[in-house]
Design a protein around this motif. Structure first.
Motif, PDB file in Angstrom:
ATOM      1  N   GLN A 225     -58.019 -20.309  20.808  1.00 63.56           N
ATOM      2  CA  GLN A 225     -57.653 -21.612  20.256  1.00 63.56           C
ATOM      3  C   GLN A 225     -58.534 -22.721  20.853  1.00 63.56           C
ATOM      4  O   GLN A 225     -58.854 -22.698  22.038  1.00 63.56           O
ATOM      5  CB  GLN A 225     -56.202 -21.852  20.659  1.00 63.56           C
ATOM      6  CG  GLN A 225     -55.482 -22.884  19.858  1.00 63.56           C
ATOM      7  CD  GLN A 225     -53.998 -22.896  20.223  1.00 63.56           C
ATOM      8  OE1 GLN A 225     -53.638 -22.973  21.389  1.00 63.56           O
ATOM      9  NE2 GLN A 225     -53.138 -22.805  19.223  1.00 63.56           N
ATOM     10  N   SER A 244     -60.193 -27.922   8.195  1.00 63.39           N
ATOM     11  CA  SER A 244     -59.242 -27.278   7.286  1.00 63.39           C
ATOM     12  C   SER A 244     -59.950 -26.811   6.011  1.00 63.39           C
ATOM     13  O   SER A 244     -59.662 -25.738   5.476  1.00 63.39           O
ATOM     14  CB  SER A 244     -58.122 -28.265   6.946  1.00 63.39           C
ATOM     15  OG  SER A 244     -57.286 -27.729   5.963  1.00 63.39           O
ATOM     16  N   LEU A 248     -59.883 -22.963   8.286  1.00 64.44           N
ATOM     17  CA  LEU A 248     -59.276 -22.765   9.606  1.00 64.44           C
ATOM     18  C   LEU A 248     -57.840 -23.279   9.609  1.00 64.44           C
ATOM     19  O   LEU A 248     -57.506 -24.222   8.884  1.00 64.44           O
ATOM     20  CB  LEU A 248     -60.091 -23.499  10.681  1.00 64.44           C
ATOM     21  CG  LEU A 248     -61.516 -22.967  10.911  1.00 64.44           C
ATOM     22  CD1 LEU A 248     -62.282 -23.886  11.851  1.00 64.44           C
ATOM     23  CD2 LEU A 248     -61.493 -21.549  11.480  1.00 64.44           C
ATOM     24  N   ASN A 249     -57.003 -22.652  10.442  1.00 71.29           N
ATOM     25  CA  ASN A 249     -55.616 -23.107  10.582  1.00 71.29           C
ATOM     26  C   ASN A 249     -55.604 -24.266  11.588  1.00 71.29           C
ATOM     27  O   ASN A 249     -55.730 -24.067  12.786  1.00 71.29           O
ATOM     28  CB  ASN A 249     -54.741 -21.939  11.066  1.00 71.29           C
ATOM     29  CG  ASN A 249     -53.278 -22.354  11.182  1.00 71.29           C
ATOM     30  OD1 ASN A 249     -52.949 -23.524  11.243  1.00 71.29           O
ATOM     31  ND2 ASN A 249     -52.393 -21.369  11.216  1.00 71.29           N
ATOM     32  N   LEU A 251     -53.854 -27.674  13.273  1.00 70.97           N
ATOM     33  CA  LEU A 251     -52.606 -28.400  13.524  1.00 70.97           C
ATOM     34  C   LEU A 251     -52.963 -29.786  14.039  1.00 70.97           C
ATOM     35  O   LEU A 251     -53.581 -29.938  15.092  1.00 70.97           O
ATOM     36  CB  LEU A 251     -51.751 -27.660  14.563  1.00 70.97           C
ATOM     37  CG  LEU A 251     -50.458 -28.356  14.970  1.00 70.97           C
ATOM     38  CD1 LEU A 251     -49.512 -28.492  13.780  1.00 70.97           C
ATOM     39  CD2 LEU A 251     -49.751 -27.601  16.095  1.00 70.97           C
ATOM     40  N   LEU A 266     -51.289 -31.022   7.365  1.00 72.01           N
ATOM     41  CA  LEU A 266     -51.747 -30.409   8.621  1.00 72.01           C
ATOM     42  C   LEU A 266     -50.895 -30.817   9.812  1.00 72.01           C
ATOM     43  O   LEU A 266     -51.062 -30.294  10.907  1.00 72.01           O
ATOM     44  CB  LEU A 266     -53.211 -30.802   8.898  1.00 72.01           C
ATOM     45  CG  LEU A 266     -54.229 -30.505   7.792  1.00 72.01           C
ATOM     46  CD1 LEU A 266     -55.616 -31.013   8.180  1.00 72.01           C
ATOM     47  CD2 LEU A 266     -54.291 -29.010   7.500  1.00 72.01           C
ATOM     48  N   LYS A 271     -45.594 -29.066   8.667  1.00 72.13           N
ATOM     49  CA  LYS A 271     -45.556 -27.601   8.832  1.00 72.13           C
ATOM     50  C   LYS A 271     -44.149 -27.130   9.215  1.00 72.13           C
ATOM     51  O   LYS A 271     -43.725 -26.046   8.829  1.00 72.13           O
ATOM     52  CB  LYS A 271     -46.567 -27.162   9.897  1.00 72.13           C
ATOM     53  CG  LYS A 271     -48.013 -27.332   9.413  1.00 72.13           C
ATOM     54  CD  LYS A 271     -49.019 -26.670  10.331  1.00 72.13           C
ATOM     55  CE  LYS A 271     -50.419 -26.819   9.765  1.00 72.13           C
ATOM     56  NZ  LYS A 271     -51.364 -25.838  10.220  1.00 72.13           N
ATOM     57  N   HIS A 275     -41.190 -24.310   7.467  1.00 72.71           N
ATOM     58  CA  HIS A 275     -40.932 -23.122   8.291  1.00 72.71           C
ATOM     59  C   HIS A 275     -39.625 -22.436   7.890  1.00 72.71           C
ATOM     60  O   HIS A 275     -38.645 -23.089   7.516  1.00 72.71           O
ATOM     61  CB  HIS A 275     -40.873 -23.538   9.766  1.00 72.71           C
ATOM     62  CG  HIS A 275     -41.029 -22.395  10.715  1.00 72.71           C
ATOM     63  ND1 HIS A 275     -39.986 -21.573  11.072  1.00 72.71           N
ATOM     64  CD2 HIS A 275     -42.115 -21.925  11.395  1.00 72.71           C
ATOM     65  CE1 HIS A 275     -40.417 -20.649  11.926  1.00 72.71           C
ATOM     66  NE2 HIS A 275     -41.710 -20.852  12.137  1.00 72.71           N
ATOM     67  N   LEU A 335     -45.594 -22.481  15.580  1.00 71.29           N
ATOM     68  CA  LEU A 335     -46.680 -23.129  14.828  1.00 71.29           C
ATOM     69  C   LEU A 335     -47.895 -23.393  15.716  1.00 71.29           C
ATOM     70  O   LEU A 335     -49.035 -23.189  15.312  1.00 71.29           O
ATOM     71  CB  LEU A 335     -46.186 -24.461  14.229  1.00 71.29           C
ATOM     72  CG  LEU A 335     -45.180 -24.326  13.077  1.00 71.29           C
ATOM     73  CD1 LEU A 335     -44.569 -25.684  12.749  1.00 71.29           C
ATOM     74  CD2 LEU A 335     -45.845 -23.749  11.823  1.00 71.29           C
ATOM     75  N   LYS A 338     -49.909 -20.254  16.415  1.00 76.04           N
ATOM     76  CA  LYS A 338     -50.656 -19.711  15.256  1.00 76.04           C
ATOM     77  C   LYS A 338     -51.902 -20.546  14.924  1.00 76.04           C
ATOM     78  O   LYS A 338     -52.791 -20.083  14.214  1.00 76.04           O
ATOM     79  CB  LYS A 338     -49.748 -19.650  14.026  1.00 76.04           C
ATOM     80  CG  LYS A 338     -48.715 -18.525  14.109  1.00 76.04           C
ATOM     81  CD  LYS A 338     -48.064 -18.298  12.749  1.00 76.04           C
ATOM     82  CE  LYS A 338     -47.193 -17.069  12.769  1.00 76.04           C
ATOM     83  NZ  LYS A 338     -45.759 -17.377  12.812  1.00 76.04           N
ATOM     84  N   ALA A 339     -51.943 -21.811  15.389  1.00 75.90           N
ATOM     85  CA  ALA A 339     -53.063 -22.694  15.039  1.00 75.90           C
ATOM     86  C   ALA A 339     -54.349 -22.222  15.714  1.00 75.90           C
ATOM     87  O   ALA A 339     -54.349 -21.857  16.882  1.00 75.90           O
ATOM     88  CB  ALA A 339     -52.749 -24.124  15.460  1.00 75.90           C
ATOM     89  N   GLN A 340     -55.451 -22.234  14.954  1.00 72.56           N
ATOM     90  CA  GLN A 340     -56.758 -21.910  15.555  1.00 72.56           C
ATOM     91  C   GLN A 340     -57.368 -23.143  16.211  1.00 72.56           C
ATOM     92  O   GLN A 340     -58.065 -23.058  17.208  1.00 72.56           O
ATOM     93  CB  GLN A 340     -57.709 -21.388  14.459  1.00 72.56           C
ATOM     94  CG  GLN A 340     -57.307 -20.034  13.912  1.00 72.56           C
ATOM     95  CD  GLN A 340     -58.108 -19.705  12.661  1.00 72.56           C
ATOM     96  OE1 GLN A 340     -57.985 -20.361  11.629  1.00 72.56           O
ATOM     97  NE2 GLN A 340     -58.944 -18.686  12.749  1.00 72.56           N
TER      98      GLN A 340
END
Length: 639
Positions: A225, A244, A248-249, A251, A266, A271, A275, A335, A338-340
């Protein structure tokens, strides 16, 4: 470490100056004065409320009048809800947790709205932002105490010049076909760096494109990350969208400045809404609010049994909210993990949602405009830092001239670029300006290394036009005047608009040129002096022939145009006096910004006699003469 002791002292001076100017604006001012200064919303209406983290109450408010006044109320700022009935007594403090258009949410340090909120006119006042200063101060103290055996401690030693950065030699060359040579070298420098890489991006050289490609390459390299930060929300928004767009993921922590659907999607709030566990939270919140509303039916001044009943209902609401807090934290953690890429402002990178996270790499964009103490907040979360920006353009805004003079204006980017040249890659090809417009900046600021890409090198408004003009007002009697503390030059402003009217007529009347109202080129009229801007705006308002072009023509200070570009740029230099005093025109970085906004035509209007006291300007006049771009204002006497 003495290095951080000095920075702490400078930060203290800056904080005090900032506090004093805030107090001056607020202490004895009326609510309408605070509103005019952008420090208050008044009047406001409450549009909704709900219980939130830590038994606090989040209230959504809307400003109902004066909606066109620009303001400084932003996400993360401390603020106070007050009643104008008794503003000294009827007030409750909190933090702005969302701001968009004419609505904002403020989380108040109370679990229910006070009784006075139902009578009298309500408003929101901005408080002095101690939080940002506390975050910067804490980061400097932590950095000063780090052990160099840790990776973070080693990074500190490199960034303060005590150690040299190191680079991996066995990294396969990353070939990005869309990039030019210097951009590719920059991406590879970032991949090879163990602790530090610097991307020096002059105007128009595609710094953002390079960073986005580098971030993709870093994720490919070790799948870790990445934290991406910048000093302004606008810069964070731009990177968030571009990253984005590359799939890419991302946040986005905090509240975007631009309210686009793309950006909002974003954010953490957006987000969380989508969920899977959100349904359960909504049900719990509804229950908590029902208990709370039941409790409100029992007023505090009733008898003991009513008070007990009220307390029991509140206790139940709070117990449910604790469960909500745990469930929300689970979603946030999910969340975030999971974000890159996590994006935030410098101070926003310590938001409670990401406060305890560590990263392999932090990327600081617009580092040339970042206050150094703020940079240490994200740096302490990582083992490697990528600084990107241009220290030959505007430096950060600093309130205290003493702190600036003693070194606070000197950015980390500037220090590291001079200490560690081996970590720096200069982006050498620009995609904005005709080469004649670019040439002088390249010579003075970039060792003549800038090249204009062939797509822009020769582009003009129309065949045979000159891309550069210095129009000399020397001897015309256009003398500057002082308005308050700002210089003005009404005759120069009037001349500039006569010239612009003349150019606009030339563009639209010449059938071979082919410009009309619809495809008219974009124009910026800029000056370093705020009062001169007022006069220039008045001139535009009184130029009926230019009104039809609407927002194609904008007038503003140089600072507000950093990062922007236009087809045509006029610069009103303003200063003209027999003493040869040029004041802050001597800040040549500001002039670098001004001179590099134009794509196809740059027109600089000024008095060579006054300006030439500084070699920068006398050399620019000589540069214009060599290109046959020097003209006297007398040549335009009949326009």
């Amino acid at each position: 470490m003495d290095y951080f002791k000095k920075l702490l002292e400078l930060l203290k001076i800056e904080r005090e100056e900032d506090r004093q100017s805030y107090l001056k604006l607020t202490e004895s001012s009326s609510v309408s004065e605070r509103r005019a200064n952008g420090l208050a919303w008044y009047p406001i209406a409450i549009r909704g409320s709900e219980m939130s983290r830590g038994d606090y109450l989040t209230v959504e408010v809307e400003r109902t009048t004066h909606q066109d006044i620009s303001h400084q109320l932003r996400f993360g700022m401390p603020a106070v809800l007050f009643s104008n009935h008794e503003p000294k007594k009827d007030r409750v403090e909190g933090t702005i947790t969302h701001q968009s258009g004419n609505r904002l949410k403020i989380t108040l340090r109370t679990d229910e709205l006070p009784d006075w909120s139902r009578d009298g006119k309500l408003g929101i006042d901005l408080l002095f932002d101690d939080n940002s200063y506390d975050e910067m101060q804490n980061a400097l103290k932590t950095a000063g105490n780090l052990d160099e055996k840790d990776a973070e401690g080693r990074l500190v030693k490199i960034l303060t010049g005590e150690k040299e950065p190191t680079f991996k030699q066995d990294v396969p060359f990353y070939n990005a076909p869309k990039l030019n040579d210097s951009q590719r070298i920059a991406v590879n420098k970032i991949l090879m760096a163990n602790e530090l890489a610097i991307v020096h991006g002059p105007p128009g050289t595609g710094k953002t494109t390079t960073l986005v490609e580098a971030i993709k390459a870093l994720i490919k390299q070790d799948n870790k990350q990445i934290l991406v930060v910048a000093p302004s929300n606008t810069a964070v928004d731009l990177l968030s969208e571009k990253l984005s767009d590359q799939g890419l993921n991302v946040l986005r922590v905090g509240n975007p400045a631009r309210v686009s659907e793309r950006l909002m999607s974003l954010t953490l709030d957006s987000k969380m809404t989508g969920h899977a566990s959100m349904k359960e939270i909504k049900t719990l919140k509804k229950q908590a609010n029902e208990f709370k509303n039941m409790a409100h039916k029992y007023k505090r001044n009733f008898g003991k049994s009513e008070r007990d009943q009220r307390k029991a209902l509140f206790d139940e609401a709070h117990r449910i909210m604790k469960d909500v807090g745990k469930a929300e934290q689970y979603i946030i953690d999910d969340l975030v993990s999971k974000a890159q890429v996590i994006t935030a402002t410098l101070v926003g990178s310590n938001h409670y949602t990401v406060r305890n996270l560590k990263f392999n790499t932090v990327v600081i964009d617009e580092a040339g405009q970042a206050l150094e103490p703020a940079c240490w907040i994200p740096i302490l979360k990582s083992q490697k830092v990528v600084l990107a920006g241009d220290h030959c353009q505007l430096s950060p805004t600093i309130k205290s001239s003493e702190a600036a003079r003693k070194g606070l204006a000197n950015t980390l980017l500037e220090k590291c670029a001079s200490m560690h040249p081996e970590a720096v890659v200069l982006l050498e090809e620009q995609y904005r300006m005709n080469e004649a417009i670019m040439g002088y900046s390249s010579k003075v600021f970039y060792e003549n290394k800038l090249r204009a890409h062939r797509s822009v090198a020769g582009h003009l408004l129309f065949p045979g036009d000159s891309p550069l003009a210095f129009i000399d007002t020397s001897g015309c009697g256009f003398d500057e005047k002082l308005e308050g503390t700002s210089s003005t030059n009404p005759e120069e402003a009037a001349f500039l608009f006569r010239h612009l009217n003349y150019l606009a007529a030339e563009l639209t009347d010449n059938k071979e040129v082919g410009f009309s109202t619809d495809n008219f080129p974009s124009i910026a009229v800029i000056s370093p002096y705020k009062q001169q801007i007022h006069i220039l705006k008045e001139q535009l308002a009184h130029s009926p022939a230019l009104q039809k072009y609407g927002d194609k023509i904008s007038v503003n200070t140089i600072d507000s145009f950093q990062g922007q570009e236009r087809d045509i740029v006029y610069i009103s230099m303003t200063r003209s006096n027999t003493e040869g005093e040029i004041g802050f025109l001597s800040d040549i970085r500001r002039m670098n910004v001004a001179m590099t906004r134009a794509r196809k035509k740059l027109v600089v209007i000024g008095d060579s006699g006054t300006l030439s006291q500084l070699p920068f300007y006398s050399d620019f006049v000589a540069y214009a003469e060599a290109l046959n771009a020097y003209q006297s204002a007398w040549e335009f006497a009949d326009i």
